[in-house]
Write a protein that holds these residues in place. Structure first.
Motif, PDB file in Angstrom:
ATOM      1  N   TYR A 172       0.689  -1.426  -0.185  1.00  0.00           N
ATOM      2  CA  TYR A 172       0.060   0.104  -0.626  1.00  0.00           C
ATOM      3  C   TYR A 172       0.907   1.055   0.409  1.00  0.00           C
ATOM      4  CZ  TYR A 172      -2.749   3.342   2.058  1.00  0.00           C
ATOM      5  OH  TYR A 172      -3.156   5.483   1.566  1.00  0.00           O
ATOM      6  N   GLU A 173       0.599   2.018  -1.214  1.00  0.00           N
ATOM      7  CA  GLU A 173       1.712   2.891  -1.208  1.00  0.00           C
ATOM      8  C   GLU A 173       0.817   4.430  -1.760  1.00  0.00           C
ATOM      9  OE1 GLU A 173       5.773   2.088  -2.134  1.00  0.00           O
ATOM     10  OE2 GLU A 173       4.802   1.935  -4.138  1.00  0.00           O
ATOM     11  N   PRO A 174       0.406   5.324  -0.548  1.00  0.00           N
ATOM     12  CA  PRO A 174      -0.872   6.674  -1.135  1.00  0.00           C
ATOM     13  C   PRO A 174       0.981   7.455  -1.854  1.00  0.00           C
ATOM     14  CG  PRO A 174       0.305   6.152   1.292  1.00  0.00           C
ATOM     15  CD  PRO A 174       0.277   5.086   0.831  1.00  0.00           C
ATOM     16  N   VAL A 175      -0.559   7.780  -3.206  1.00  0.00           N
ATOM     17  CA  VAL A 175       0.708   8.512  -4.244  1.00  0.00           C
ATOM     18  C   VAL A 175       1.506   9.629  -3.251  1.00  0.00           C
ATOM     19  CG1 VAL A 175       1.198   9.398  -6.456  1.00  0.00           C
ATOM     20  CG2 VAL A 175      -0.461   7.200  -6.176  1.00  0.00           C
ATOM     21  N   TRP A 176       0.664  10.162  -2.904  1.00  0.00           N
ATOM     22  CA  TRP A 176       1.483  12.086  -2.194  1.00  0.00           C
ATOM     23  C   TRP A 176       2.514  11.313  -0.998  1.00  0.00           C
ATOM     24  CZ3 TRP A 176       0.080  10.867   3.287  1.00  0.00           C
ATOM     25  CH2 TRP A 176      -1.248  10.028   3.890  1.00  0.00           C
ATOM     26  N   ALA A 177       2.639  10.651  -1.163  1.00  0.00           N
ATOM     27  CA  ALA A 177       3.533   9.896   0.465  1.00  0.00           C
ATOM     28  C   ALA A 177       5.290   9.550  -0.264  1.00  0.00           C
ATOM     29  CB  ALA A 177       2.830   9.165   0.963  1.00  0.00           C
ATOM     30  N   ILE A 178       5.094   9.077  -1.323  1.00  0.00           N
ATOM     31  CA  ILE A 178       5.794   8.119  -2.119  1.00  0.00           C
ATOM     32  C   ILE A 178       6.914  10.253  -3.110  1.00  0.00           C
ATOM     33  CG2 ILE A 178       6.477   7.566  -4.461  1.00  0.00           C
ATOM     34  CD1 ILE A 178       4.129   6.062  -4.037  1.00  0.00           C
ATOM     35  N   GLY A 179       8.068   9.230  -2.466  1.00  0.00           N
ATOM     36  CA  GLY A 179       9.017  10.576  -2.507  1.00  0.00           C
ATOM     37  C   GLY A 179       9.073  11.942  -2.292  1.00  0.00           C
ATOM     38  N   THR A 180       8.530  12.825  -1.514  1.00  0.00           N
ATOM     39  CA  THR A 180       7.612  13.797  -0.772  1.00  0.00           C
ATOM     40  C   THR A 180       8.155  14.112   0.466  1.00  0.00           C
ATOM     41  OG1 THR A 180       5.779  13.116   0.042  1.00  0.00           O
ATOM     42  CG2 THR A 180       5.579  13.519  -2.138  1.00  0.00           C
ATOM     43  N   GLY A 181       8.247  12.922   0.804  1.00  0.00           N
ATOM     44  CA  GLY A 181       9.087  13.068   2.769  1.00  0.00           C
ATOM     45  C   GLY A 181       7.844  13.312   3.757  1.00  0.00           C
ATOM     46  N   GLU A 182       6.544  12.770   2.916  1.00  0.00           N
ATOM     47  CA  GLU A 182       5.726  12.894   3.461  1.00  0.00           C
ATOM     48  C   GLU A 182       4.722  12.004   4.138  1.00  0.00           C
ATOM     49  OE1 GLU A 182       1.627  15.054   3.331  1.00  0.00           O
ATOM     50  OE2 GLU A 182       3.158  16.278   2.161  1.00  0.00           O
ATOM     51  N   VAL A 183       5.365  11.307   4.938  1.00  0.00           N
ATOM     52  CA  VAL A 183       4.973   9.862   5.318  1.00  0.00           C
ATOM     53  C   VAL A 183       3.451   9.697   5.595  1.00  0.00           C
ATOM     54  CG1 VAL A 183       6.183   9.768   7.906  1.00  0.00           C
ATOM     55  CG2 VAL A 183       5.642   7.598   6.710  1.00  0.00           C
ATOM     56  N   ALA A 184       2.561   8.666   5.577  1.00  0.00           N
ATOM     57  CA  ALA A 184       1.708   8.844   6.164  1.00  0.00           C
ATOM     58  C   ALA A 184       1.561   8.042   7.503  1.00  0.00           C
ATOM     59  CB  ALA A 184       0.503   6.981   5.135  1.00  0.00           C
ATOM     60  N   THR A 185       0.429   8.771   8.166  1.00  0.00           N
ATOM     61  CA  THR A 185       0.951   8.519   9.854  1.00  0.00           C
ATOM     62  C   THR A 185       0.605   6.521  10.201  1.00  0.00           C
ATOM     63  OG1 THR A 185      -1.497   8.615  10.495  1.00  0.00           O
ATOM     64  CG2 THR A 185      -0.650  10.916  10.234  1.00  0.00           C
ATOM     65  N   PRO A 186       0.970   6.132  11.408  1.00  0.00           N
ATOM     66  CA  PRO A 186       0.985   4.556  11.833  1.00  0.00           C
ATOM     67  C   PRO A 186      -0.686   4.495  11.075  1.00  0.00           C
ATOM     68  CG  PRO A 186       2.154   5.530  12.390  1.00  0.00           C
ATOM     69  CD  PRO A 186       1.661   6.791  12.177  1.00  0.00           C
ATOM     70  N   ASP A 187      -2.028   5.275  11.916  1.00  0.00           N
ATOM     71  CA  ASP A 187      -3.101   5.265  11.443  1.00  0.00           C
ATOM     72  C   ASP A 187      -3.587   4.804  10.352  1.00  0.00           C
ATOM     73  OD1 ASP A 187      -3.258   5.183  14.487  1.00  0.00           O
ATOM     74  OD2 ASP A 187      -4.373   6.401  14.652  1.00  0.00           O
ATOM     75  N   ASP A 188      -2.697   6.011   9.820  1.00  0.00           N
ATOM     76  CA  ASP A 188      -3.771   5.513   7.932  1.00  0.00           C
ATOM     77  C   ASP A 188      -3.144   4.999   6.921  1.00  0.00           C
ATOM     78  OD1 ASP A 188      -4.744   9.026   8.255  1.00  0.00           O
ATOM     79  OD2 ASP A 188      -2.965   8.679   6.849  1.00  0.00           O
ATOM     80  N   ALA A 189      -1.789   4.517   7.442  1.00  0.00           N
ATOM     81  CA  ALA A 189      -1.208   2.562   7.133  1.00  0.00           C
ATOM     82  C   ALA A 189      -2.258   1.740   7.369  1.00  0.00           C
ATOM     83  CB  ALA A 189       0.185   2.926   7.416  1.00  0.00           C
TER      84      ALA A 189
END
Ligand code: PGA
Length: 258
Positions: A172-189
């Motif tokens: 599961y790779e949210p596109v907005w978190a890829i290569g942006t430095g913006e990691v999903a929160t553990p709850d989002d993941a």
């Protein structure tokens, strides 16, 4: 804690020539070898032209690193200029192959149908597909991350048996978190990884759902991996940028030892 083997897979993307790949895999292997990794599995996905180099280094050094491709052809062989087949990867000792990475979907127009054909091609070649799924920023803002991601899972896995699904890796790779430095929160993941597992449970039963490994990917680093891994449905990480530095990736793989 589940009894699924955690997997940390480094997606090198289109980085490193063969000499740099050799240096990285040897450095990484040196840092992992002989260490107690708490049962965590390490894998790297180099560009195709560097897989032979990685194979040689892993074999010669008996390095505790699995490896695989970032993509493969949906076809087994023939007149498909520029493509690389599953059996070619298998012959190089590959274990894994990423399928449907968001960069393939976005820049190469890979549809659900193509992704499904590639998952089947990987399985036919004896490879373990890492099926990549995940929503973009628009879907996230609209609160549609679960339904969007599950539609990709459903499309990618169409026609597979429960046994095949149980042996898969889904990232599961949210596109907005890829290569942006913006990691999903553990709850989002956890929310989406759990939804993926629930989907597998409904479609393919308990055995497949309990066995399938669901990874999170998107700006994973040594500083955030442990809290992501605390979530019950996150079984590992697909790591891009941070997998290009041996010390950093070794720390990610060794998150349990730290
Ligand atoms: P990132 O990439 O870790 O650099 O965000 C993840 C991926 O695309 O697999």
């Amino acid at each position: 804690m589940s009894d699924r083997t955690p997997l940390m897979a480094g997606n090198w993307k289109m980085n490193l020539d063969w000499k740099q790949s050799l240096a990285l895999v040897e450095d990484l292997g040196g840092q992992l070898k002989g260490k107690d990794l708490g049962g965590v599995e390490a894998a790297v996905l180099p560009p195709f032209v560097n897989i032979r180099t990685v194979q040689t280094a892993v074999d010669a050094g008996k390095l505790p690193i699995a490896y695989g491709g970032q993509d493969l052809s949906a076809h087994e062989s023939g007149a498909y200029t520029g493509e690389v087949s599953g059996p070619m990867l298998t012959a190089l000792g590959c274990t894994y192959v990423a399928v449907g990475h968001s960069e393939r979907r976005e820049y190469h127009g890979e549809t659900e149908q193509v992704t499904n054909a590639k998952v089947n091609a990987a399985l036919a070649a004896g490879l373990t597909p890492i099926l990549c799924v995940g929503e973009g920023l628009d879907e996230r803002k609209a609160g549609k991350q679960v339904e969007y991601t599950l539609a990709q899972v459903e499309g990618g896995l169409e026609g597979l048996t429960a046994e095949q699904v149980g042996g898969l890796v889904i990232a599961y790779e949210p596109v907005w978190a890829i290569g942006t430095g913006e990691v999903a929160t553990p709850d989002d993941a956890q929310e989406v990884c759990a939804a993926v597992r629930d989907w597998v449970r409904t479609a393919h039963g308990d055995q497949a759902a309990d066995a399938v490994r669901v990874l999170y990917g998107g700006s994973v680093k040594s500083s955030n991996v442990a809290e992501l891994m605390e979530r019950p449905d996150v079984d590992g990480a697909l790591v891009g940028g941070a997998s290009l530095k041996a010390e950093e990736f070794a720390k990610i793989v060794g998150y349990r030892a730290a």
